[in-house]
Design a protein around this motif. Structure first.
Motif, PDB file in Angstrom:
ATOM      1  N   PRO A  48       0.816  -1.212   0.000  1.00  0.00           N
ATOM      2  CA  PRO A  48       0.000   0.000   0.000  1.00  0.00           C
ATOM      3  C   PRO A  48       0.857   1.275   0.000  1.00  0.00           C
ATOM      4  O   PRO A  48       0.506   2.257  -0.645  1.00  0.00           O
ATOM      5  N   GLU A  49       1.990   1.231   0.702  1.00  0.00           N
ATOM      6  CA  GLU A  49       2.872   2.399   0.746  1.00  0.00           C
ATOM      7  C   GLU A  49       3.455   2.686  -0.632  1.00  0.00           C
ATOM      8  O   GLU A  49       3.507   3.836  -1.073  1.00  0.00           O
ATOM      9  N   ALA A  50       3.907   1.633  -1.313  1.00  0.00           N
ATOM     10  CA  ALA A  50       4.474   1.805  -2.660  1.00  0.00           C
ATOM     11  C   ALA A  50       3.423   2.355  -3.614  1.00  0.00           C
ATOM     12  O   ALA A  50       3.716   3.232  -4.431  1.00  0.00           O
ATOM     13  N   ASP A  51       2.205   1.851  -3.501  1.00  0.00           N
ATOM     14  CA  ASP A  51       1.133   2.328  -4.381  1.00  0.00           C
ATOM     15  C   ASP A  51       0.831   3.805  -4.133  1.00  0.00           C
ATOM     16  O   ASP A  51       0.652   4.583  -5.075  1.00  0.00           O
ATOM     17  N   ALA A  52       0.792   4.212  -2.876  1.00  0.00           N
ATOM     18  CA  ALA A  52       0.513   5.613  -2.551  1.00  0.00           C
ATOM     19  C   ALA A  52       1.639   6.522  -3.036  1.00  0.00           C
ATOM     20  O   ALA A  52       1.385   7.581  -3.625  1.00  0.00           O
ATOM     21  N   VAL A  53       2.878   6.116  -2.815  1.00  0.00           N
ATOM     22  CA  VAL A  53       4.016   6.912  -3.251  1.00  0.00           C
ATOM     23  C   VAL A  53       4.080   6.942  -4.771  1.00  0.00           C
ATOM     24  O   VAL A  53       4.404   7.976  -5.367  1.00  0.00           O
ATOM     25  N   ALA A  54       3.749   5.831  -5.420  1.00  0.00           N
ATOM     26  CA  ALA A  54       3.765   5.789  -6.884  1.00  0.00           C
ATOM     27  C   ALA A  54       2.768   6.787  -7.455  1.00  0.00           C
ATOM     28  O   ALA A  54       3.048   7.446  -8.466  1.00  0.00           O
ATOM     29  N   LEU A  55       1.624   6.926  -6.830  1.00  0.00           N
ATOM     30  CA  LEU A  55       0.629   7.885  -7.294  1.00  0.00           C
ATOM     31  C   LEU A  55       1.150   9.318  -7.135  1.00  0.00           C
ATOM     32  O   LEU A  55       1.015  10.137  -8.049  1.00  0.00           O
ATOM     33  N   ASP A  56       1.772   9.617  -6.002  1.00  0.00           N
ATOM     34  CA  ASP A  56       2.378  10.941  -5.807  1.00  0.00           C
ATOM     35  C   ASP A  56       3.503  11.171  -6.818  1.00  0.00           C
ATOM     36  O   ASP A  56       3.650  12.269  -7.351  1.00  0.00           O
ATOM     37  N   PHE A  57       4.295  10.137  -7.063  1.00  0.00           N
ATOM     38  CA  PHE A  57       5.399  10.218  -8.016  1.00  0.00           C
ATOM     39  C   PHE A  57       4.859  10.534  -9.410  1.00  0.00           C
ATOM     40  O   PHE A  57       5.392  11.389 -10.115  1.00  0.00           O
ATOM     41  N   LEU A  58       3.788   9.866  -9.788  1.00  0.00           N
ATOM     42  CA  LEU A  58       3.165  10.110 -11.088  1.00  0.00           C
ATOM     43  C   LEU A  58       2.654  11.546 -11.186  1.00  0.00           C
ATOM     44  O   LEU A  58       2.832  12.203 -12.211  1.00  0.00           O
TER      45      LEU A  58
END
Length: 74
Positions: free
Chosen positions: A46-56
Motif C-alpha cells: 500500500p505504501e508503494a502504491d501511494a508513493v507511486a501515485l504521488d510520483f506520477l
C-alpha cells in the motif's frame, strides 16, 4: 519478462531515454525534499502504491511545466 513483452510494438530509444531522464529528475527532486520514491517500498505494498501515485503526479507536473515553457511566446 523480456523487452518484447513490455513493449509489444517496439521501443523508441529516444522516447525511452527521455522518460528515464524525467523519472530520474523527479526522483532526485523528491529525495532532495525528503520524500520517498516507489522503490523505497516493497512492490505492490500500500505504501508503494501511494508513493507511486504521488510520483506520477510529480511527473505530470514536470511535463506540464516543460510543455508550457516550450510553448510560451508562441
Amino acid at each position: 519478462m523480456d523487452q518484447g513483452e513490455l513493449f509489444p510494438f517496439g521501443v523508441d530509444a529516444v522516447l525511452l531515454a527521455d522518460a528515464r531522464l524525467v523519472a530520474a529528475r523527479v526522483s532526485a527532486m523528491r529525495r532532495a525534499q525528503g520524500q520517498a520514491v516507489p522503490s523505497d517500498f516493497a512492490e505492490g505494498s500500500p505504501e508503494a502504491d501511494a508513493v507511486a501515485l504521488d510520483f506520477l503526479r510529480d511527473i505530470e507536473r514536470a511535463l506540464d511545466n516543460t510543455s508550457k515553457s516550450l510553448t510560451e511566446g508562441h
